[in-house]
Design an enzyme around this catalytic site. Structure first.
Site, PDB file in Angstrom:
ATOM      1  N   HIS A  83       0.864  -1.181   0.000  1.00 23.49           N
ATOM      2  CA  HIS A  83       0.000   0.000   0.000  1.00 23.49           C
ATOM      3  C   HIS A  83       0.902   1.234   0.000  1.00 23.49           C
ATOM      4  O   HIS A  83       2.119   1.121   0.168  1.00 23.49           O
ATOM      5  CB  HIS A  83      -1.001   0.013   1.161  1.00 23.49           C
ATOM      6  CG  HIS A  83      -0.431   0.213   2.527  1.00 23.49           C
ATOM      7  ND1 HIS A  83       0.659  -0.471   3.017  1.00 23.49           N
ATOM      8  CD2 HIS A  83      -0.812   1.038   3.544  1.00 23.49           C
ATOM      9  CE1 HIS A  83       0.916  -0.098   4.252  1.00 23.49           C
ATOM     10  NE2 HIS A  83       0.046   0.830   4.598  1.00 23.49           N
ATOM     11  N   HIS A 101       1.287   3.883   1.951  1.00 23.87           N
ATOM     12  CA  HIS A 101       1.745   4.583   3.158  1.00 23.87           C
ATOM     13  C   HIS A 101       3.260   4.482   3.274  1.00 23.87           C
ATOM     14  O   HIS A 101       3.878   3.538   2.776  1.00 23.87           O
ATOM     15  CB  HIS A 101       1.081   3.993   4.398  1.00 23.87           C
ATOM     16  CG  HIS A 101      -0.352   4.375   4.551  1.00 23.87           C
ATOM     17  ND1 HIS A 101      -1.172   3.823   5.509  1.00 23.87           N
ATOM     18  CD2 HIS A 101      -1.121   5.267   3.859  1.00 23.87           C
ATOM     19  CE1 HIS A 101      -2.386   4.359   5.404  1.00 23.87           C
ATOM     20  NE2 HIS A 101      -2.375   5.230   4.407  1.00 23.87           N
ATOM     21  N   ASP A 139       5.313   3.571   5.542  1.00 20.15           N
ATOM     22  CA  ASP A 139       5.965   2.397   6.137  1.00 20.15           C
ATOM     23  C   ASP A 139       6.161   1.266   5.135  1.00 20.15           C
ATOM     24  O   ASP A 139       6.980   0.375   5.354  1.00 20.15           O
ATOM     25  CB  ASP A 139       5.216   1.898   7.394  1.00 20.15           C
ATOM     26  CG  ASP A 139       3.720   1.733   7.194  1.00 20.15           C
ATOM     27  OD1 ASP A 139       3.238   1.917   6.063  1.00 20.15           O
ATOM     28  OD2 ASP A 139       3.030   1.432   8.181  1.00 20.15           O
ATOM     29  N   HIS A 185      -7.524  -1.096   6.147  1.00 18.92           N
ATOM     30  CA  HIS A 185      -6.571  -0.135   6.717  1.00 18.92           C
ATOM     31  C   HIS A 185      -6.394   1.061   5.793  1.00 18.92           C
ATOM     32  O   HIS A 185      -6.221   2.191   6.241  1.00 18.92           O
ATOM     33  CB  HIS A 185      -5.231  -0.834   6.945  1.00 18.92           C
ATOM     34  CG  HIS A 185      -4.104   0.095   7.236  1.00 18.92           C
ATOM     35  ND1 HIS A 185      -3.957   0.726   8.457  1.00 18.92           N
ATOM     36  CD2 HIS A 185      -3.065   0.527   6.458  1.00 18.92           C
ATOM     37  CE1 HIS A 185      -2.882   1.491   8.416  1.00 18.92           C
ATOM     38  NE2 HIS A 185      -2.320   1.399   7.216  1.00 18.92           N
ATOM     39  N   ASN A 214      -3.510   3.357  13.067  1.00 16.65           N
ATOM     40  CA  ASN A 214      -3.714   4.535  12.216  1.00 16.65           C
ATOM     41  C   ASN A 214      -4.946   4.351  11.328  1.00 16.65           C
ATOM     42  O   ASN A 214      -4.980   3.472  10.468  1.00 16.65           O
ATOM     43  CB  ASN A 214      -2.464   4.754  11.353  1.00 16.65           C
ATOM     44  CG  ASN A 214      -2.621   5.902  10.374  1.00 16.65           C
ATOM     45  OD1 ASN A 214      -3.475   6.778  10.546  1.00 16.65           O
ATOM     46  ND2 ASN A 214      -1.793   5.906   9.354  1.00 16.65           N
TER      47      ASN A 214
END
Length: 257
Positions: free
Chosen positions: A109, A111, A113, A172, A203
């Protein structure tokens, strides 16, 4: 008597020498970089987790990805979390330990991280793939876009290893995918799946909690033979992580009502 003691002494010395030799030959099950911001942990003969540590809002968190060794090279699932330098260090660790180059990387994904080290991968000419939505979001978030091929070609064979990307629906994030390794019955859930240590959903800035549980159920139905589940953060385990994630979603929904 002296002869017996001498024989016993020689035997013990030989035995100790063999044990030392074997211990030297035994491959490590965990490897760390000098400042311990990256840890590689053996999950299977050919599959390792890479865990990177990064500060977020004043607290240090971990993030997991995968290293899959194939006959044609290494497949990396997600970058190290932090910056390009950290992912460059991860690539050096991989090359030193596995004696192979990374030939393919999948981003689960958009994001930071999961994608923050993408430039380090692209700079080394590594084929980086994602879904079309992740590629689009990556660009919006200021990252180079991965090659958006996983929607059309979710099943990839690299040498002797099959890797399957699956988009179960929003959770998420709107673009989260899982990665399945059928030869190892191992599922990388990424940030879409929570560890058993997780007390909440974490988150939720881009989350769709209303759809999340149905998306997890699709993963459970699709992969009934799963033995190992690796979440994006925290400890890995078995299929109980999937059900724990659903429980956390129910808990969150109940607390909001």
């Amino acid at each position: 008597m002296f002869s017996l003691l001498l024989t016993l002494s020689v035997f013990m010395t030989s035995f100790n020498d063999q044990m030392i030799a074997q211990s030297k030959k035994s491959p490590p099950t965990q490897i760390t970089n000098p400042d311990k911001t990256i840890v590689l942990t053996k999950l299977d003969d050919k599959v390792w987790a890479h865990t990177s540590y990064n500060d977020w809002n004043g607290t240090t968190y971990d993030h997991n990805g995968l290293i899959v060794a194939t006959s044609k090279g290494i497949v990396l699932i997600d970058t190290a979390w932090g910056n390009d330098q950290k992912t460059e260090e991860l690539l050096k660790m991989i090359k030193k330990h596995f004696k192979k180059k990374v030939v393919l990387a999948l981003i689960t994904h958009a994001h930071d991280d999961s994608i923050s080290g993408i430039r380090a991968l692209l700079n080394q000419g590594i084929d980086v793939r994602s879904t079309l939505l992740t590629a689009k979001l990556a660009k919006e978030y200021g990252y180079p876009s991965p090659s958006p091929t996983l929607d059309v070609k979710p099943v990839i064979k690299v040498g002797n290893t099959v890797i399957e990307a699956f988009y179960p629906g929003e959770g998420h994030s709107s673009d989260n995918i899982t990665v399945w390794l059928p030869q190892y019955n191992l599922l990388f859930g990424g940030c879409f799946i929570k560890s058993l240590d997780a007390k909440d959903l974490g988150n939720l800035s881009d989350a769709n909690v209303e759809q999340w549980d149905e998306s997890v159920k699709k993963v459970i139905e699709k992969y009934p033979d799963v033995k190992t589940v690796v979440p994006g953060h925290g400890n890995w385990g078995d299929e109980s992580l999937l059900f724990h994630t659903i429980d956390l979603i129910k808990q969150h929904t109940h607390n909001k009502s």
